[in-house]
Design an enzyme around this catalytic site. Sequence first.
Site, PDB file in Angstrom:
ATOM      1  N   VAL A  62       3.675  -7.045   0.060  1.00  0.00           N
ATOM      2  CA  VAL A  62       2.855  -5.861  -0.176  1.00  0.00           C
ATOM      3  C   VAL A  62       3.736  -4.615  -0.223  1.00  0.00           C
ATOM      4  O   VAL A  62       4.706  -4.508   0.526  1.00  0.00           O
ATOM      5  CB  VAL A  62       1.842  -5.689   0.994  1.00  0.00           C
ATOM      6  CG1 VAL A  62       0.980  -4.470   0.800  1.00  0.00           C
ATOM      7  CG2 VAL A  62       0.999  -6.928   1.176  1.00  0.00           C
ATOM      8  N   CYS A  63       3.351  -3.663  -1.084  1.00  0.00           N
ATOM      9  CA  CYS A  63       3.974  -2.337  -1.059  1.00  0.00           C
ATOM     10  C   CYS A  63       2.876  -1.313  -1.318  1.00  0.00           C
ATOM     11  O   CYS A  63       1.701  -1.587  -1.078  1.00  0.00           O
ATOM     12  CB  CYS A  63       5.118  -2.233  -2.078  1.00  0.00           C
ATOM     13  SG  CYS A  63       4.582  -2.274  -3.794  1.00  0.00           S
ATOM     14  N   ARG A  64       3.215  -0.155  -1.823  1.00  0.00           N
ATOM     15  CA  ARG A  64       2.203   0.882  -2.053  1.00  0.00           C
ATOM     16  C   ARG A  64       1.311   0.526  -3.236  1.00  0.00           C
ATOM     17  O   ARG A  64       0.103   0.585  -3.146  1.00  0.00           O
ATOM     18  CB  ARG A  64       2.880   2.235  -2.267  1.00  0.00           C
ATOM     19  CG  ARG A  64       1.896   3.366  -2.509  1.00  0.00           C
ATOM     20  CD  ARG A  64       2.603   4.715  -2.658  1.00  0.00           C
ATOM     21  NE  ARG A  64       1.643   5.734  -3.063  1.00  0.00           N
ATOM     22  CZ  ARG A  64       1.332   6.002  -4.323  1.00  0.00           C
ATOM     23  NH1 ARG A  64       1.910   5.328  -5.304  1.00  0.00           N
ATOM     24  NH2 ARG A  64       0.451   6.941  -4.612  1.00  0.00           N
TER      25      ARG A  64
END
Length: 99
Positions: A62-64
């Site tokens: 996951v990231c932004r």
Amino acid sequence: MKRITAKEVEQKLDNGEKLNIIDVREVGEVATGKIPLAINIPLGLVEFKKQDLDKNEKYIIVCRSGGRSAQAVAFLESYGYNVTNMDGGMLAWEGELEF
């Protein structure tokens, strides 16, 4: 590249599934809230922390917004890890947050 939606991740967590979630955002970004139980390994450190991951486990990255996590997934896949990118990243996350 395997992909999963934020809603699918949320449903799996709501159903009590044990997920290995790695958040590759920077520490300051994670301080604004992360998926409960997610482990923070900033993208720049993934190369150095990969040996701490178990190739027999599945990981959701996951990231932004999904871009950095896609980079991490491509990198880890090249080393034989079972990784899936969460589409839309935290911008798509509507579930509970941990601070």
